[in-house]
Design a protein around this motif. Sequence first.
Motif, PDB file in Angstrom:
ATOM      1  N   LYS A  34       0.606  -1.303   0.092  1.00 46.57           N
ATOM      2  CA  LYS A  34       0.193   0.075  -0.135  1.00 46.57           C
ATOM      3  C   LYS A  34       1.201   1.184   0.405  1.00 46.57           C
ATOM      4  O   LYS A  34       1.741   1.300   0.987  1.00 46.57           O
ATOM      5  CB  LYS A  34      -0.967  -0.411   1.236  1.00 46.57           C
ATOM      6  CG  LYS A  34      -1.700  -1.209   1.154  1.00 46.57           C
ATOM      7  CD  LYS A  34      -2.692  -1.404   2.699  1.00 46.57           C
ATOM      8  CE  LYS A  34      -3.270  -2.119   2.641  1.00 46.57           C
ATOM      9  NZ  LYS A  34      -4.321  -1.910   3.803  1.00 46.57           N
ATOM     10  N   GLU A  36       0.628   4.172   1.227  1.00 41.36           N
ATOM     11  CA  GLU A  36       0.462   5.111   2.235  1.00 41.36           C
ATOM     12  C   GLU A  36       0.673   4.422   3.407  1.00 41.36           C
ATOM     13  O   GLU A  36       1.294   4.647   5.615  1.00 41.36           O
ATOM     14  CB  GLU A  36      -1.010   4.546   3.377  1.00 41.36           C
ATOM     15  CG  GLU A  36      -2.024   3.360   3.657  1.00 41.36           C
ATOM     16  CD  GLU A  36      -2.643   2.624   1.987  1.00 41.36           C
ATOM     17  OE1 GLU A  36      -3.961   2.516   2.526  1.00 41.36           O
ATOM     18  OE2 GLU A  36      -2.479   3.622   1.434  1.00 41.36           O
ATOM     19  N   ALA A  39       3.721   6.405   4.595  1.00 42.99           N
ATOM     20  CA  ALA A  39       3.478   7.829   5.120  1.00 42.99           C
ATOM     21  C   ALA A  39       4.970   8.391   6.249  1.00 42.99           C
ATOM     22  O   ALA A  39       4.769   9.242   6.427  1.00 42.99           O
ATOM     23  CB  ALA A  39       2.403   7.376   5.965  1.00 42.99           C
ATOM     24  N   LEU A  96       0.212  13.847   5.315  1.00 41.36           N
ATOM     25  CA  LEU A  96       0.789  12.621   5.232  1.00 41.36           C
ATOM     26  C   LEU A  96       1.061  12.027   6.271  1.00 41.36           C
ATOM     27  O   LEU A  96       0.832  10.853   6.224  1.00 41.36           O
ATOM     28  CB  LEU A  96       2.984  13.118   4.831  1.00 41.36           C
ATOM     29  CG  LEU A  96       3.163  14.216   3.441  1.00 41.36           C
ATOM     30  CD1 LEU A  96       4.121  13.808   3.036  1.00 41.36           C
ATOM     31  CD2 LEU A  96       2.160  12.978   2.368  1.00 41.36           C
ATOM     32  N   GLY A  99      -1.789   9.083   7.066  1.00 35.72           N
ATOM     33  CA  GLY A  99      -1.773   8.012   6.803  1.00 35.72           C
ATOM     34  C   GLY A  99      -2.908   7.853   5.301  1.00 35.72           C
ATOM     35  O   GLY A  99      -3.848   6.588   4.921  1.00 35.72           O
ATOM     36  N   ARG A 100      -3.589   9.041   4.821  1.00 39.41           N
ATOM     37  CA  ARG A 100      -4.163   9.261   3.875  1.00 39.41           C
ATOM     38  C   ARG A 100      -4.395   8.592   2.771  1.00 39.41           C
ATOM     39  O   ARG A 100      -2.269   9.002   2.119  1.00 39.41           O
ATOM     40  CB  ARG A 100      -4.582  10.713   4.552  1.00 39.41           C
ATOM     41  CG  ARG A 100      -5.183  10.675   4.902  1.00 39.41           C
ATOM     42  CD  ARG A 100      -6.051  12.052   4.848  1.00 39.41           C
ATOM     43  NE  ARG A 100      -7.485  12.387   4.225  1.00 39.41           N
ATOM     44  CZ  ARG A 100      -7.585  13.682   4.017  1.00 39.41           C
ATOM     45  NH1 ARG A 100      -7.112  15.288   4.886  1.00 39.41           N
ATOM     46  NH2 ARG A 100      -8.780  13.641   3.200  1.00 39.41           N
ATOM     47  N   PRO A 101      -4.340   7.932   2.466  1.00 39.06           N
ATOM     48  CA  PRO A 101      -4.487   7.313   0.307  1.00 39.06           C
ATOM     49  C   PRO A 101      -3.612   8.325  -0.337  1.00 39.06           C
ATOM     50  O   PRO A 101      -2.472   8.405  -1.158  1.00 39.06           O
ATOM     51  CB  PRO A 101      -5.155   6.201   0.464  1.00 39.06           C
ATOM     52  CG  PRO A 101      -6.030   6.055   1.195  1.00 39.06           C
ATOM     53  CD  PRO A 101      -5.545   7.092   1.884  1.00 39.06           C
ATOM     54  N   ASN A 104      -0.291  10.451  -0.151  1.00 38.31           N
ATOM     55  CA  ASN A 104       0.707  10.315   0.420  1.00 38.31           C
ATOM     56  C   ASN A 104       0.844   9.637  -1.344  1.00 38.31           C
ATOM     57  O   ASN A 104       2.300   9.427  -1.818  1.00 38.31           O
ATOM     58  CB  ASN A 104       0.233   8.921   0.805  1.00 38.31           C
ATOM     59  CG  ASN A 104       0.275   8.901   2.650  1.00 38.31           C
ATOM     60  OD1 ASN A 104       2.117   8.790   3.152  1.00 38.31           O
ATOM     61  ND2 ASN A 104      -0.248   9.184   3.312  1.00 38.31           N
ATOM     62  N   ASP A 205     -11.492  10.595  -0.563  1.00 40.83           N
ATOM     63  CA  ASP A 205     -10.278  11.470  -0.264  1.00 40.83           C
ATOM     64  C   ASP A 205     -10.807  13.310  -1.113  1.00 40.83           C
ATOM     65  O   ASP A 205      -9.740  13.735  -1.102  1.00 40.83           O
ATOM     66  CB  ASP A 205      -8.927  10.983   0.138  1.00 40.83           C
ATOM     67  CG  ASP A 205      -8.950  10.056   1.139  1.00 40.83           C
ATOM     68  OD1 ASP A 205      -9.126  10.704   2.132  1.00 40.83           O
ATOM     69  OD2 ASP A 205      -7.391   9.225   0.728  1.00 40.83           O
TER      70      ASP A 205
END
Length: 316
Positions: A34, A36, A39, A96, A99-101, A104, A205
């Motif tokens: 992933k 994130e 991060a 950042l 941890g928001r996709p 990042n 998001d």
Amino acid sequence: MGATNIGMMDSAYFVGRNEILAWINSTLQLQLSKVEEAASGAVQCQLMDAVHPGMVPMHKVNFDAKNEYEMIQNYKVLQDVFNKLKINKHIEVNKLVKGRPLDNLEFMQWMKRYCDSVSGGMVNNYNALERRDSCKGVKEVYKKATSIQTSSKPSSTGVRVNTSHPSRKSDTYSANSPPKSSKPVTAEELHAYDEQIIEMKLLVDSLEKERDYYYTKLRDIEMLCQNPEIKHLPQIGDIRTILYSTYHSSSEMEEAQLVISENEEQLLPLSPILENSAEQTKQEPQKRKSISSPDSDFLFASTTQRQRLSHDISQV
């Protein structure tokens, strides 16, 4: 560098998430699944170390950063490297470390564009494992990776043990357990579900960013309406009514729009045709009054006297 000030519509921000992950894993010999997971800022620091060898103090980078204050330390190291290289790039650390996709992903897209512009898309003679040995928390990261690999091995051996006794397995299954109504979820299906969840997070998001964008626009309009020089104007009051109206106050919206249309009609000048017609309507009653003047009365009286004289002569 030309990649430091790229716009949001640049092709770099259209690179897919899978391509970003493949680039990170191949360059740094990692196993990220992933975006994130990067991060903490440690991955970004090592990417800069790959394209600018010796510029990043890798002993200050913490690959096992879990708390926000630990992640912020990694981003401080990264910002110092940017300052040394005179890279004009603002790092949104507060977003950042959450941890928001989407945040990042956008930052990693920029990192890929910058690294490709420096190295030409090829990082040669870079030993990522050796450079990472001097970092903090590397042993914990390796322990996690080995535990994941070892946890997947017993499952395969367990299948072999069960297949070596097929008759015993069938007897216990028929005697004790009821028949299953659904198929067990495979690893491919789980991966597909994870992909859908990540896509939904990215969608949420993006919608939140669009919401914040239009909110700032409305806030700017509200601040403009509060300007002392123009807030007394009737149009500003109508705009304020529209801003503060709700879904249930449709009548207020209609009233505000009606007032705006009336103000526009008042500001419109009269056309020459309308002015001529208005003058004609004013001149018509004046003409009628001129017909009933004293001269006309005198003429009417003289005609009646002549008619009387002619009548008397005829009788004589």
